[in-house]
Design a protein around this motif. Structure first.
Motif, PDB file in Angstrom:
ATOM      1  N   GLU A  11       1.151   4.228  -2.880  1.00 56.96           N
ATOM      2  CA  GLU A  11       1.013   5.664  -2.604  1.00 56.96           C
ATOM      3  C   GLU A  11       2.241   6.437  -3.097  1.00 56.96           C
ATOM      4  OE1 GLU A  11       0.386   5.763   1.576  1.00 56.96           O
ATOM      5  OE2 GLU A  11      -1.798   5.538   1.423  1.00 56.96           O
ATOM      6  N   VAL A  71       1.922   7.089  -6.658  1.00 60.79           N
ATOM      7  CA  VAL A  71       1.012   8.210  -6.927  1.00 60.79           C
ATOM      8  C   VAL A  71       1.755   9.533  -6.820  1.00 60.79           C
ATOM      9  CG1 VAL A  71      -1.017   9.431  -6.086  1.00 60.79           C
ATOM     10  CG2 VAL A  71      -1.045   6.951  -6.218  1.00 60.79           C
ATOM     11  N   ALA A 120      -4.842  15.726  -6.503  1.00 60.04           N
ATOM     12  CA  ALA A 120      -5.244  15.204  -5.202  1.00 60.04           C
ATOM     13  C   ALA A 120      -6.754  14.977  -5.135  1.00 60.04           C
ATOM     14  CB  ALA A 120      -4.806  16.157  -4.094  1.00 60.04           C
ATOM     15  N   HIS A 146      -8.827  13.857  -7.528  1.00 56.81           N
ATOM     16  CA  HIS A 146      -9.101  12.535  -8.105  1.00 56.81           C
ATOM     17  C   HIS A 146      -8.587  11.428  -7.190  1.00 56.81           C
ATOM     18  CE1 HIS A 146      -8.462   9.012 -10.670  1.00 56.81           C
ATOM     19  NE2 HIS A 146      -9.428   9.491 -11.427  1.00 56.81           N
ATOM     20  N   TYR A 147      -7.453  11.648  -6.565  1.00 56.34           N
ATOM     21  CA  TYR A 147      -6.857  10.623  -5.701  1.00 56.34           C
ATOM     22  C   TYR A 147      -7.784  10.301  -4.540  1.00 56.34           C
ATOM     23  CZ  TYR A 147      -3.726   8.675  -2.163  1.00 56.34           C
ATOM     24  OH  TYR A 147      -3.165   7.892  -1.190  1.00 56.34           O
ATOM     25  N   TYR A 148      -8.301  11.318  -3.869  1.00 55.35           N
ATOM     26  CA  TYR A 148      -9.150  11.063  -2.714  1.00 55.35           C
ATOM     27  C   TYR A 148     -10.546  10.584  -3.112  1.00 55.35           C
ATOM     28  CZ  TYR A 148      -5.642  12.987   0.397  1.00 55.35           C
ATOM     29  OH  TYR A 148      -4.486  13.205   1.111  1.00 55.35           O
ATOM     30  N   GLN A 149     -10.931  10.779  -4.352  1.00 54.02           N
ATOM     31  CA  GLN A 149     -12.213  10.259  -4.808  1.00 54.02           C
ATOM     32  C   GLN A 149     -12.179   8.748  -4.986  1.00 54.02           C
ATOM     33  OE1 GLN A 149     -12.873  12.614  -8.329  1.00 54.02           O
ATOM     34  NE2 GLN A 149     -14.223  14.042  -7.285  1.00 54.02           N
ATOM     35  N   ARG A 204      -9.523   6.731  -3.558  1.00 54.35           N
ATOM     36  CA  ARG A 204      -8.563   6.116  -2.632  1.00 54.35           C
ATOM     37  C   ARG A 204      -9.178   4.996  -1.809  1.00 54.35           C
ATOM     38  NH1 ARG A 204      -6.486   6.756   2.609  1.00 54.35           N
ATOM     39  NH2 ARG A 204      -4.200   6.583   2.732  1.00 54.35           N
ATOM     40  N   ASP A 205     -10.368   5.182  -1.279  1.00 58.34           N
ATOM     41  CA  ASP A 205     -10.991   4.204  -0.380  1.00 58.34           C
ATOM     42  C   ASP A 205     -12.111   3.409  -1.040  1.00 58.34           C
ATOM     43  OD1 ASP A 205      -9.330   5.003   1.745  1.00 58.34           O
ATOM     44  OD2 ASP A 205     -10.663   6.682   2.213  1.00 58.34           O
ATOM     45  N   ASN A 206     -12.197   3.445  -2.358  1.00 55.47           N
ATOM     46  CA  ASN A 206     -13.221   2.665  -3.048  1.00 55.47           C
ATOM     47  C   ASN A 206     -12.773   1.208  -3.179  1.00 55.47           C
ATOM     48  OD1 ASN A 206     -14.734   4.921  -3.301  1.00 55.47           O
ATOM     49  ND2 ASN A 206     -14.407   5.220  -5.484  1.00 55.47           N
ATOM     50  N   THR A 230       0.829  -1.206   0.000  1.00 58.93           N
ATOM     51  CA  THR A 230       0.000   0.000   0.000  1.00 58.93           C
ATOM     52  C   THR A 230       0.862   1.254   0.000  1.00 58.93           C
ATOM     53  OG1 THR A 230      -1.739  -1.180   1.204  1.00 58.93           O
ATOM     54  CG2 THR A 230      -1.812   1.225   1.239  1.00 58.93           C
TER      55      THR A 230
END
Length: 397
Positions: A59, A62, A378, A380-383, A385-387, A55
């Motif tokens: 990151e 990214v 950032a 797009h990344y947080y949209q 990240r947890d999906n 993980t």
């Protein structure tokens, strides 16, 4: 004897007769079929920290891609700026060459008038005609260069250039001295990308080493069966098991993977040193070009001013017969050449300043204060990240 037979027949009639019922049997199809259902869940509790290191490595990738995006942004902006300044330069050169043709046409007319009164010879007329033809050739060449620059501008910017404003240097956005600029080498996107690549290689070493550590899994299962037997209409079974797997020897593949990951880490460290060296070289080269362009502007301006004064003096001397037509034509050509050099030097000065800004890693819309919509990776990344599930990207595709 007859009486005995009679009593035996009577006895047989009095005994109970066996019941005649159809044979029963079971089948594995239809309503009597046995069926069952269940599920099994396996949860990893420990795998040598491989999941966490993978993980973190993802990151880091990214962040490395973000730095690469910044470098691409700088390259695109510098290409656009260069195309912009090339159009301005070539348009100015084209106008200078057209004006030169007009001046030479007037010079040819005056030479012909002077020839009629006997002040000059036919040789002077031929010299004026030759210079005019050469100037017209220069116009065609300048027109071709301008159209080429317009085509490049349209390719890079996406539209035909309209009324363009003059460019200005951006010296205020980068350090005042070369040493200060060299101190910013680690802020360049290429160096940042190389740094993240080193971090990624470190995590890959840890992932490879994690394959040598034990693995602990918790496995839970539940099953339900229907009609497993005649006397059991339903049955349930639930189990929970902890599994410990200790790798002992698997052909040496894990050890080879660890060694390979460490060699890759060493390669990325060398790449980081190379990136720093290349950025330092780029800063020093861009800085020297900037200083040279500043000096070039000063010298070309002096040259153009001197050429203009010389032309005025030669024309006055030619009127009183102290200079020939060829002297006037040469002075005019020198003035045109000097003015073209000024235009080229001004273009080089502005492009050099932007090149230095890109070399230190500060060429961005945010630094320049451009009123444009900027892309923030950032978001797009947080949209995403947890999906854990889903196929659609944030833009709906």
């Amino acid at each position: 004897a007859t009486g005995g037979e009679q009593s035996l027949s009577t006895t047989q009639q009095l005994l109970p007769q066996p019941a005649r019922t159809p044979a029963t049997y079971f089948t594995n199809s239809g309503y009597n079929a046995t069926y069952s259902g269940g599920f099994t869940i396996v949860q990893n509790l420990y795998n040598g920290f491989q999941t966490g290191n993978r993980t973190r490595a993802a990151e880091v990738q990214v962040f490395s891609a973000r730095a690469a995006l910044r470098n691409t942004e700088q390259t695109v902006l510098l290409t656009a700026l260069t195309a912009y300044m090339n159009v301005l330069r070539d348009y100015a050169v084209l106008e200078l060459q057209k004006r030169n043709v007009q001046v030479l046409q007037e010079e040819l007319r005056q030479t012909r008038d002077r020839f009629k009164v006997g002040d000059v010879t036919a040789t002077d007329i031929s010299q004026a005609e030759q210079r005019l033809a050469g100037a017209q050739t220069q116009v065609y060449a300048a027109q071709a260069s301008y159209e080429t620059s317009v085509a490049v501008y349209r390719q890079v910017i996406g539209q035909v250039p309209g009324r363009l404003s003059p460019g200005t240097p951006v010296d205020r956005f980068f350090p005042k001295t070369l040493n200060e600029a060299l101190a910013l080498v680690d802020q360049h996107p290429n160096v940042i990308t190389a740094m993240y690549n080193v971090d990624y290689a470190k995590y890959q070493v840890k992932v490879a080493e994690g394959a040598l550590l034990p693995i602990v899994n918790l496995q839970g299962s539940a099953q339900k069966a229907f009609e497993p037997a005649l006397n059991f209409p339903q049955s349930y079974s639930v189990s929970a098991v902890a599994q410990l797997t200790v790798p002992i020897y698997q052909g040496g593949a894990e050890y080879a993977a660890v060694r390979q990951a460490k060699e890759t880490l060493g390669q990325q460290r060398v790449s980081l040193d190379l990136a720093r060296t290349q950025v330092r070289e780029g800063i020093a080269q861009a800085w020297s070009q900037l200083e040279a362009s500043k000096s070039e502007i000063k010298s070309t301006l002096i040259q153009a001013a001197a050429a203009e004064k010389a032309l005025d003096g030669v024309r006055e001397e030619a009127r009183v017969g102290q200079r020939t037509t060829l002297d006037v034509l040469n002075a005019e050509q020198e003035l045109v050449t000097a003015r073209v050099a000024v235009v080229t030097a001004q273009r080089d000065r502005i492009v050099a300043s932007y090149t230095v800004l890109a070399a230190v890693g500060r060429f961005s819309p945010q630094v320049l204060g451009l009123r444009v919509e900027t892309y923030d990776p950032a978001v797009h990344y947080y949209q995403v990240r947890d999906n854990w599930v889903g196929l659609r990207t944030p833009d709906g595709k």
